[in-house]
Motif scaffolding. Sequence first.
Motif, PDB file in Angstrom:
ATOM      1  N   UNK A  41      -3.226  28.244  69.382  1.00 20.49           N
ATOM      2  CA  UNK A  41      -2.239  26.931  69.397  1.00 20.49           C
ATOM      3  C   UNK A  41      -1.130  26.740  68.212  1.00 20.49           C
ATOM      4  N   UNK A  42      -1.726  27.258  66.925  1.00 21.98           N
ATOM      5  CA  UNK A  42      -0.865  27.285  65.655  1.00 21.98           C
ATOM      6  C   UNK A  42      -0.856  28.584  65.107  1.00 21.98           C
ATOM      7  N   UNK A  43       0.227  28.920  64.858  1.00 21.45           N
ATOM      8  CA  UNK A  43       0.363  30.467  64.090  1.00 21.45           C
ATOM      9  C   UNK A  43       1.027  30.253  63.017  1.00 21.45           C
ATOM     10  N   UNK A  59       7.599  29.195  74.567  1.00 19.66           N
ATOM     11  CA  UNK A  59       7.150  29.635  76.189  1.00 19.66           C
ATOM     12  C   UNK A  59       5.576  29.608  76.271  1.00 19.66           C
ATOM     13  N   UNK A  60       5.108  29.747  74.793  1.00 21.20           N
ATOM     14  CA  UNK A  60       3.493  29.677  74.868  1.00 21.20           C
ATOM     15  C   UNK A  60       2.799  28.303  74.459  1.00 21.20           C
ATOM     16  N   UNK A  61       3.805  27.478  74.138  1.00 16.79           N
ATOM     17  CA  UNK A  61       3.440  26.145  73.715  1.00 16.79           C
ATOM     18  C   UNK A  61       2.620  26.179  72.274  1.00 16.79           C
ATOM     19  N   UNK A  62       3.021  27.115  71.506  1.00 19.71           N
ATOM     20  CA  UNK A  62       2.351  27.332  70.141  1.00 19.71           C
ATOM     21  C   UNK A  62       3.240  27.015  69.042  1.00 19.71           C
ATOM     22  N   UNK A  63       2.813  26.217  68.164  1.00 19.77           N
ATOM     23  CA  UNK A  63       3.516  25.603  67.035  1.00 19.77           C
ATOM     24  C   UNK A  63       3.339  26.732  65.698  1.00 19.77           C
ATOM     25  N   UNK A  68       2.055  26.750  54.422  1.00 19.20           N
ATOM     26  CA  UNK A  68       0.633  26.166  54.359  1.00 19.20           C
ATOM     27  C   UNK A  68       0.990  24.541  54.356  1.00 19.20           C
ATOM     28  N   UNK A  69       1.625  24.133  53.515  1.00 20.08           N
ATOM     29  CA  UNK A  69       1.893  22.728  53.439  1.00 20.08           C
ATOM     30  C   UNK A  69       2.313  22.162  54.668  1.00 20.08           C
ATOM     31  N   UNK A  70       2.841  22.960  55.848  1.00 17.85           N
ATOM     32  CA  UNK A  70       3.075  22.407  57.110  1.00 17.85           C
ATOM     33  C   UNK A  70       1.786  22.022  58.098  1.00 17.85           C
ATOM     34  N   UNK A  71       0.804  22.818  57.761  1.00 15.89           N
ATOM     35  CA  UNK A  71      -0.501  23.088  58.490  1.00 15.89           C
ATOM     36  C   UNK A  71      -0.883  21.266  58.928  1.00 15.89           C
ATOM     37  N   UNK A  76      -1.864  17.178  62.781  1.00 14.85           N
ATOM     38  CA  UNK A  76      -1.915  15.855  63.026  1.00 14.85           C
ATOM     39  C   UNK A  76      -1.047  15.516  64.383  1.00 14.85           C
ATOM     40  N   UNK A  77      -0.011  16.397  64.346  1.00 13.27           N
ATOM     41  CA  UNK A  77       0.842  16.087  65.616  1.00 13.27           C
ATOM     42  C   UNK A  77       0.165  16.373  66.974  1.00 13.27           C
TER      43      UNK A  77
END
Length: 79
Positions: A41-43, A59-63, A68-71, A76-77
């Motif tokens: 889900x998160x890469x 296309x894979x619905x991956x964020x 690291x600050x963005x994680x 949360x989103x």
Amino acid sequence: FHFYSLLKYIMDSVSNPQNSRKLSNSDHGDLMHGRYLPYVDIFRADRYMGNLFTRIAKRYNTKVATSFVQLPEIIESMK
């Protein structure tokens, strides 16, 4: 996915000769690591590969997080 991301990488590298970024020895490892992107889900990737993978990740619905600050914000989103 691997072929598509490799193709994007090559096209980005040759399409802009004024690009100040030099190819890095770690790029191959980053591309290999990118093969996991369709299954999570998160890469997390560095800024250059993250920008490349973001275009593919939709296309894979991956964020994709490029720091690291963005994680926490991405987590949360997704709640």
